[in-house]
Design a protein around this motif. Structure first.
Motif, mmCIF file in Angstrom:
data_model
loop_
_atom_site.group_PDB
_atom_site.id
_atom_site.type_symbol
_atom_site.label_atom_id
_atom_site.label_comp_id
_atom_site.label_asym_id
_atom_site.label_seq_id
_atom_site.Cartn_x
_atom_site.Cartn_y
_atom_site.Cartn_z
ATOM 1 N N GLY A 145 0.857 -1.347 0.107
ATOM 2 C CA GLY A 145 -0.090 0.097 0.046
ATOM 3 C C GLY A 145 0.822 1.322 0.028
ATOM 4 N N LEU A 146 1.991 1.169 0.733
ATOM 5 C CA LEU A 146 2.722 2.425 0.831
ATOM 6 C C LEU A 146 3.499 2.358 -0.552
ATOM 7 C CD1 LEU A 146 4.093 4.513 2.710
ATOM 8 C CD2 LEU A 146 5.881 3.052 3.283
ATOM 9 N N ALA A 147 3.938 1.301 -1.222
ATOM 10 C CA ALA A 147 4.741 1.465 -2.443
ATOM 11 C C ALA A 147 3.760 1.838 -3.865
ATOM 12 C CB ALA A 147 5.306 0.206 -2.768
ATOM 13 N N PHE A 148 2.524 1.345 -3.641
ATOM 14 C CA PHE A 148 1.728 1.562 -4.986
ATOM 15 C C PHE A 148 0.612 2.693 -4.937
ATOM 16 C CE2 PHE A 148 3.114 -2.853 -5.553
ATOM 17 C CZ PHE A 148 4.124 -2.542 -6.467
ATOM 18 N N HIS A 149 0.198 2.989 -3.660
ATOM 19 C CA HIS A 149 -0.888 3.913 -3.535
ATOM 20 C C HIS A 149 -0.455 5.249 -2.769
ATOM 21 C CE1 HIS A 149 -3.590 0.872 -4.791
ATOM 22 N NE2 HIS A 149 -3.167 0.091 -3.983
ATOM 23 N N ARG A 150 0.466 5.907 -3.469
ATOM 24 C CA ARG A 150 0.767 7.115 -2.918
ATOM 25 C C ARG A 150 0.395 8.417 -3.396
ATOM 26 N NH1 ARG A 150 7.083 6.513 -3.951
ATOM 27 N NH2 ARG A 150 6.346 5.975 -6.065
ATOM 28 N N THR A 151 -0.897 8.744 -3.214
ATOM 29 C CA THR A 151 -1.397 9.794 -3.794
ATOM 30 C C THR A 151 -1.651 10.907 -2.978
ATOM 31 O OG1 THR A 151 -3.784 8.911 -3.585
ATOM 32 C CG2 THR A 151 -2.837 8.575 -5.649
ATOM 33 N N THR A 191 1.789 20.701 5.640
ATOM 34 C CA THR A 191 1.840 20.669 4.139
ATOM 35 C C THR A 191 0.394 20.952 3.505
ATOM 36 O OG1 THR A 191 3.380 18.666 4.105
ATOM 37 C CG2 THR A 191 1.867 18.886 2.090
ATOM 38 N N ALA A 192 -0.552 20.622 4.226
ATOM 39 C CA ALA A 192 -1.788 21.150 4.147
ATOM 40 C C ALA A 192 -2.044 22.657 4.133
ATOM 41 C CB ALA A 192 -2.983 20.465 5.011
ATOM 42 N N ARG A 193 -1.411 23.208 5.106
ATOM 43 C CA ARG A 193 -1.476 24.751 5.323
ATOM 44 C C ARG A 193 -0.716 25.407 4.213
ATOM 45 N NH1 ARG A 193 -0.700 25.773 11.894
ATOM 46 N NH2 ARG A 193 -2.716 25.155 12.295
ATOM 47 N N THR A 194 0.397 24.934 3.943
ATOM 48 C CA THR A 194 1.233 25.675 2.841
ATOM 49 C C THR A 194 1.063 25.506 1.459
ATOM 50 O OG1 THR A 194 3.044 23.880 2.789
ATOM 51 C CG2 THR A 194 3.262 25.702 4.322
ATOM 52 N N HIS A 195 0.576 24.033 1.207
ATOM 53 C CA HIS A 195 0.174 23.833 -0.172
ATOM 54 C C HIS A 195 -1.463 23.781 -0.586
ATOM 55 C CE1 HIS A 195 4.349 23.391 -0.375
ATOM 56 N NE2 HIS A 195 4.295 22.357 -1.147
ATOM 57 N N GLY A 196 -2.209 23.615 0.611
ATOM 58 C CA GLY A 196 -3.419 23.541 0.499
ATOM 59 C C GLY A 196 -3.995 22.228 0.141
ATOM 60 N N THR A 197 -3.224 21.231 -0.121
ATOM 61 C CA THR A 197 -3.722 19.801 -0.258
ATOM 62 C C THR A 197 -2.728 18.881 0.325
ATOM 63 O OG1 THR A 197 -4.346 18.166 -1.990
ATOM 64 C CG2 THR A 197 -2.656 19.741 -2.537
ATOM 65 N N ASP A 198 -3.050 17.669 0.524
ATOM 66 C CA ASP A 198 -2.130 16.596 0.910
ATOM 67 C C ASP A 198 -1.640 15.765 -0.152
ATOM 68 O OD1 ASP A 198 -4.463 15.394 0.802
ATOM 69 O OD2 ASP A 198 -3.826 13.730 2.574
ATOM 70 N N ARG A 199 -1.921 15.999 -1.398
ATOM 71 C CA ARG A 199 -1.348 15.182 -2.525
ATOM 72 C C ARG A 199 0.034 15.272 -2.495
ATOM 73 N NH1 ARG A 199 -5.398 13.293 -5.768
ATOM 74 N NH2 ARG A 199 -3.923 13.049 -7.513
ATOM 75 N N GLN A 217 1.710 14.379 -5.302
ATOM 76 C CA GLN A 217 2.104 15.018 -6.793
ATOM 77 C C GLN A 217 2.345 16.676 -6.601
ATOM 78 O OE1 GLN A 217 -0.319 12.591 -6.603
ATOM 79 N NE2 GLN A 217 0.829 10.901 -7.160
ATOM 80 N N SER A 218 1.374 17.105 -5.906
ATOM 81 C CA SER A 218 1.719 18.531 -5.859
ATOM 82 C C SER A 218 2.996 19.112 -5.118
ATOM 83 C CB SER A 218 0.407 19.335 -4.917
ATOM 84 O OG SER A 218 0.255 18.988 -3.575
ATOM 85 N N ASN A 245 6.943 19.611 -4.471
ATOM 86 C CA ASN A 245 8.026 19.829 -5.404
ATOM 87 C C ASN A 245 9.126 19.913 -4.324
ATOM 88 O OD1 ASN A 245 9.897 19.965 -7.218
ATOM 89 N ND2 ASN A 245 8.912 21.922 -8.235
ATOM 90 N N LEU A 246 10.274 19.215 -4.442
ATOM 91 C CA LEU A 246 11.366 19.300 -3.279
ATOM 92 C C LEU A 246 12.247 20.500 -3.690
ATOM 93 C CD1 LEU A 246 12.191 15.449 -2.630
ATOM 94 C CD2 LEU A 246 10.842 17.219 -1.105
ATOM 95 N N LEU A 247 12.074 20.668 -5.076
ATOM 96 C CA LEU A 247 13.153 21.740 -5.587
ATOM 97 C C LEU A 247 12.717 23.287 -5.221
ATOM 98 C CD1 LEU A 247 13.737 20.306 -9.192
ATOM 99 C CD2 LEU A 247 15.233 20.223 -7.166
ATOM 100 N N GLN A 248 11.555 23.404 -4.967
ATOM 101 C CA GLN A 248 10.980 24.661 -4.433
ATOM 102 C C GLN A 248 11.161 25.010 -2.905
ATOM 103 O OE1 GLN A 248 7.182 25.071 -5.764
ATOM 104 N NE2 GLN A 248 7.654 25.683 -7.903
ATOM 105 N N CYS A 249 11.428 26.131 -2.316
ATOM 106 C CA CYS A 249 11.321 26.336 -1.177
ATOM 107 C C CYS A 249 10.104 26.566 -0.434
ATOM 108 C CB CYS A 249 12.547 27.388 -0.758
ATOM 109 S SG CYS A 249 14.128 26.920 -1.172
#
Length: 98
Positions: free
Chosen positions: A18-24, A81-89, A91-92, A94-98
């Motif tokens: 579940g951790l490997a395949f359902h990482r949405t 994460t939910a406060r800064t990005h608005g979602t817990d997905r 895919q949204s 990005n480790l390259l952004q601060c």
């Protein structure tokens, strides 16, 4: 392999797949980690009871303490994460952004 060992091994492997395949979502990844830790805790507790020695009796409590710390850190990351990005997905993120 006894049915008890098979049950806890399959519970751990189900959490791992579940951790490997359902990482949405980050919450689903945290739930899979908690399922893995719960199966490890129960298996370690049963193993300690089967041995009958007192030298390994603190190991399940130590694992439970570490899993509680992991859960609290994961929930703190989820809230941040939910406060800064608005979602817990995942895919949204990005480790390259601060």
């Amino acid at each position: 392999m006894t049915p008890v060992h098979f049950a806890f091994s399959s519970a751990f492997l189900l959490g791992l797949t579940g951790l490997a395949f359902h990482r949405t979502h980050l919450l689903s990844a945290l739930l899979c980690l908690e399922g893995m830790m719960l199966s490890l805790f129960i298996a370690l507790s049963l193993w300690t009871l089967q041995l009958g020695t007192t030298s390994f009796s603190a190991a399940p409590m130590l694992l439970l303490a570490f899993s509680a710390c992991e859960a609290s850190a994961g929930l703190a990351l989820l809230v941040a994460t939910a406060r800064t990005h608005g979602t817990d997905r995942l895919q949204s993120l990005n480790l390259l952004q601060c």
